[in-house]
Design an enzyme around this catalytic site. Structure first.
Site, short mmCIF file in Angstrom:
data_model
loop_
_atom_site.label_atom_id
_atom_site.label_comp_id
_atom_site.label_asym_id
_atom_site.label_seq_id
_atom_site.Cartn_x
_atom_site.Cartn_y
_atom_site.Cartn_z
N GLY A 17 0.83 -1.21 0.00
CA GLY A 17 0.00 0.00 0.00
C GLY A 17 0.85 1.25 0.00
O GLY A 17 0.57 2.21 0.71
N ALA A 18 1.90 1.25 -0.83
CA ALA A 18 2.90 2.31 -0.75
C ALA A 18 2.85 3.31 -1.90
O ALA A 18 3.81 4.05 -2.12
CB ALA A 18 4.30 1.68 -0.70
N SER A 146 -5.80 0.10 13.39
CA SER A 146 -6.55 1.34 13.58
C SER A 146 -7.25 1.32 14.93
O SER A 146 -7.62 0.25 15.44
CB SER A 146 -7.61 1.50 12.48
OG SER A 146 -8.48 2.58 12.75
N TYR A 171 -14.87 -2.55 8.38
CA TYR A 171 -13.53 -2.01 8.57
C TYR A 171 -13.03 -2.28 9.99
O TYR A 171 -11.90 -2.73 10.20
CB TYR A 171 -13.54 -0.51 8.29
CG TYR A 171 -12.18 0.14 8.43
CD1 TYR A 171 -11.20 -0.07 7.48
CD2 TYR A 171 -11.89 0.96 9.52
CE1 TYR A 171 -9.95 0.52 7.59
CE2 TYR A 171 -10.65 1.56 9.64
CZ TYR A 171 -9.67 1.34 8.67
OH TYR A 171 -8.44 1.92 8.81
#
Length: 289
Positions: A17-18, A146, A171
């Site tokens: 995810g860069a 998260s 999520y």
């Protein structure tokens, strides 16, 4: 860069995810510290553009890219295979790729897509690269979770959220799984020289919520201005776990603002973590290996 950060020259880092947000900024920070940095993106053109950007910003040629669609287990396996062909060591793995879906979507493997990308993507890639990581010890695995996990629950009777799917529910569940995975993996890796930690990078103004329902987007845009931190600020917290000498011996922990914090009660449930581990093995086909 803080004085307590390791010199990363000669070390290899893989960041998923860069190509945007905190993943992109973390890649820049690690590359500036001298790491051989491998970025992972999904879109070929965007990934190539970000590769050139990181090289320009860091003045380093020790940057390369690989492609992966984390909703596809075949693609994750291909990523691990390609990385193994190019490299013999992996000193830091940053599992950062993530997404959300406004409506319930199934992956090509028939799995609820938020869970498939945000949890099983971490789980499968880490397992496929684990021998290399252990062979590179001391090494680190950093899982981007998260604070939303505090609202997450895990029901194995409806793991795919067929009943009452909601974007935030999906999520939060996936982020709870990130921490359960972190804690169980750390337990299993005790004594190997590999540490595993999770973090909440902060409420960051990124594009992950572009898939939110239309009614929510104005609220999210306002929140970006009022409450959210920049991707660079969030990336510093990834870099801290990836490079700081101060956390060299920390493992199985959940961090907020570079400090250990107790995750939710469910996230500390060892029996739940073991059950999720076994179910994840089954869903990824690793149980058959």
């Amino acid at each position: 860069m803080q004085d307590s950060y390791m010199d990363m020259r000669g070390k290899t880092v893989l960041i998923t995810g860069a190509t945007s947000g905190i993943g992109l900024e973390a890649a820049v920070m690690l590359a500036r510290r001298g790491a051989n940095t491998v970025i992972v993106g999904r879109n070929p053109a965007k990934t190539e553009k970000r590769l050139a950007e990181i090289r320009q910003r860091t003045q380093s040629d020790a940057i390369e890219s690989l492609l992966c669609d984390f909703s596809s287990q075949a693609s994750v396996r291909q990523l691990a295979s390609e990385f193994g062909k190019r490299h013999t060591r992996l000193d830091v793995l940053v599992n950062n790729a993530g997404t959300v879906f406004a409506k319930r979507v199934l992956s090509e493997d028939g799995i609820e897509a938020t869970f498939a990308v945000n949890h099983l993507g971490y789980f499968l890639l880490t397992h496929l690269l684990l021998d290399m990581i252990m062979g590179s010890a001391p090494a680190r695995i950093v899982n981007v979770a998260s604070a939303a996990h505090y609202q997450g629950g895990l029901d194995f009777e409806d793991l795919g959220l067929e009943q009452n799917y909601r974007i935030l529910r999906a999520y939060a569940r996936s982020k709870l799984c990130n921490i359960l995975f972190t804690r169980e993996l750390a337990r299993r890796l005790e004594g190997t020289g590999v540490t595993v930690n999770a973090l909440h990078p902060g409420t960051v103004a990124t594009h992950i919520w572009d898939g939110a329902p239309g009614w929510a987007r104005p609220i999210l845009e306002l929140s970006k201005w009022l409450f959210m931190i920049s991707p660079a600020s969030g990336a510093k917290r990834i870099a801290y776990l990836a490079m700081s000498e101060k956390v060299a011996d920390e493992t199985g922990q959940y961090f907020e603002k570079n400090r250990v914090k107790n995750p939710s009660r469910q996230a500390r449930d060892e029996a739940l973590a073991k059950r999720l581990w076994d179910e994840s093995l089954r869903l990824t086909g690793l149980m058959e290996n």
